[in-house]
Design an enzyme around this catalytic site. Sequence first.
Site, PDB file in Angstrom:
ATOM      1  N   CYS A  19       2.610  -1.266  -4.127  1.00  0.00           N
ATOM      2  CA  CYS A  19       3.656  -0.984  -3.457  1.00  0.00           C
ATOM      3  C   CYS A  19       3.952  -0.029  -2.820  1.00  0.00           C
ATOM      4  O   CYS A  19       4.756   0.596  -2.336  1.00  0.00           O
ATOM      5  CB  CYS A  19       4.935  -2.089  -3.778  1.00  0.00           C
ATOM      6  SG  CYS A  19       4.398  -3.773  -4.804  1.00  0.00           S
ATOM      7  N   ASP A  46       5.500   1.967  -5.340  1.00  0.00           N
ATOM      8  CA  ASP A  46       6.709   2.924  -6.288  1.00  0.00           C
ATOM      9  C   ASP A  46       6.307   1.092  -7.536  1.00  0.00           C
ATOM     10  O   ASP A  46       5.941   0.282  -7.673  1.00  0.00           O
ATOM     11  CB  ASP A  46       7.909   3.133  -5.808  1.00  0.00           C
ATOM     12  CG  ASP A  46       7.772   1.354  -5.489  1.00  0.00           C
ATOM     13  OD1 ASP A  46       7.411   0.666  -5.065  1.00  0.00           O
ATOM     14  OD2 ASP A  46       9.033   1.867  -4.619  1.00  0.00           O
ATOM     15  N   CYS A  90       7.826   7.707  -4.800  1.00  0.00           N
ATOM     16  CA  CYS A  90       8.739   8.478  -4.525  1.00  0.00           C
ATOM     17  C   CYS A  90      10.335   9.158  -5.255  1.00  0.00           C
ATOM     18  O   CYS A  90      11.025   9.080  -5.942  1.00  0.00           O
ATOM     19  CB  CYS A  90       8.876   8.263  -3.199  1.00  0.00           C
ATOM     20  SG  CYS A  90       9.948   7.124  -2.645  1.00  0.00           S
ATOM     21  N   CYS A 143      13.211   1.886  -1.713  1.00  0.00           N
ATOM     22  CA  CYS A 143      12.939   2.015  -2.781  1.00  0.00           C
ATOM     23  C   CYS A 143      13.762   3.015  -3.389  1.00  0.00           C
ATOM     24  O   CYS A 143      13.625   2.278  -4.872  1.00  0.00           O
ATOM     25  CB  CYS A 143      12.308   3.593  -2.887  1.00  0.00           C
ATOM     26  SG  CYS A 143      11.247   4.451  -1.059  1.00  0.00           S
TER      27      CYS A 143
END
Lengths: 208, 394
Positions: free
Chosen positions: A34, A36, A61, A105
């Site tokens: 995915c 993360d 990230c 995210c």
Amino acid sequence: MQYSQKVLDHFMHPKNVGKMENPDATATEGSPACGDQVTVYLKVDPEKMVIDDISFLSYGCASNIATASMITELAKGKSLDEAKKISWRDAMEALDGLPPVKVHCSVLAADTLQTAISNYEIAHGLKEVPNFSKETIVEELKKIIYPKVGEDIVTLKMVKYVGFTHGEVLIDLNIPSFDQWRDNVAEEIREHLQKYPEVKDIQINFPE
Amino acid sequence: MKPGQVYMDNCVSSKPAPEVLQAMQSYWEEEFWYPSSFVSTGEKIAGDIEGFRATIASALKVKANEVQFTSGGTMANNIAIKGILTANAHKGTHVICSVVDYPDILTNAAFFEQSGFEVSYIGADSEGFVNLEELKQAIRPDTILFMTTIVNHVLGTIQPMEEIGKIIAAADHKIFLHADAGQAFGKIKLELEKWGIDTMSISAHKIHGPQGIGALYVKSGTKLGQLIHGVKRIDGLQTGGLNIALIAGFAKAVEIYFADFDANVAKLRELSDYLLASIEANITEVEINGPRGNWRAPHNVNVSIGYIEGEAITMMLDMQGITVATGSACASQGLQPNYILMAVGKNHVQSHGSMKFTLSIYNSKDEIDYVVKHLSDITIELRKRSPLYLATHR
């Protein structure tokens, strides 16, 4: 697309980062596929039911790391009931916002905190393992962000129908074929639902 | 540190040479005319343009009338691909390219697929070399075009153009060969005649020329369907106006770069070898993407750093004034892992952790030392935060 100064501060100097020895509860969500993955560790005062200590690890990230840092700051010292109300929106607001394409995210960290709290409650007999139902699917869909505007697909009324029978999930989405994010959204829905053993098949339909 | 103080993303755009800026100046100011006959202003510009064309043709070792100016590499690719296919659709509707081609080629392939053409996408090996056996097998009686990217824009892989040319030439009918040389021009020796290239795109701003100008090589006798209709100002394929100052800058960039071509390529090779060796010596669990040695373009270093994510690395390097690129989904426009890395068999972690450094002759070993020092520190910091790293390392 720019990150706010608060995002950069929490990314460069995250709070509560690192593996915790002997946590009372832990949860890991996401996967490298995915893009993360977040782990949250909790120490809970069993009498006051307060989060005494919290830490996280993140493979992700800048937005992911910053949100995880902020989530742990928001949850530290809170009662479990208060912490259960912390959402990705709270973290995003506390970070002075995120670029729309980066909002997805931020969902993972909030999600992982909620799973860790849930794991604590289940392990301590405070709640039953929840039954999988149509509501579980809808709750998962509320975590799917439409990257163009940075809002979830349920709030955006992109979900027209949700069905669940005999392990088969059926979802109708109101996203046209020319939408560049359609495949991303479908992929993310699958990633979110495939982790449930009750889900045998996922069918996602779009308008012609 | 100012943004982009240390710039290592030259495959996207490179810094214009000072001489290039100087060469453009008069065309922005006094000599803003367009070419024409009989009047002195137009004659002057027409003569200048022919000189610029000759400079670029000389660097490509082709005839001047085989070079047409375009507003960039993507325009050149479109004029060539659409031009060949529309002019030859009556002979066949089958096209071949590869899964590792530049987006200009792949998006054109997708467009023609929707328009009734059939496209065969040949595969590539783990280093990004296209599969030549698949290419041979893909050729059909109705194949009219093979498109390729001479130097891969992600991996730096140099395709075996001589062998590709032989395979295309061995077909029992004419198959056009279009090449994107965006990353190859100025980096490797291009042998257009030997390779049997019919059309090829190049771009100025990859070799220290200005942005917004490129050229298309069209082999003499090659007929292209007209893509852009309008008044002819400079050249017949991209009709309408082109910026003369940019053409002048393009020619100056080519002139000064190719005057020292061998030395420039040697410098790029020395710098990229130094960068790769420094990364491998200072950072653990790093793997190279693409080939090593002479089959890799001299300006490209692409590595995957284990257990950490590229957008975070890129952001931290940016804080130190360093500009580089990553194949991470989180840094991409479409939130997808890099399609080239996935096509050559890398996994998500390798793609998300990939870092691409593309060097120019303006980079130095001191800059590389600075970059590797920070990259090493950032790797240690992000690995301390990574559940993937901590799960496998104590």
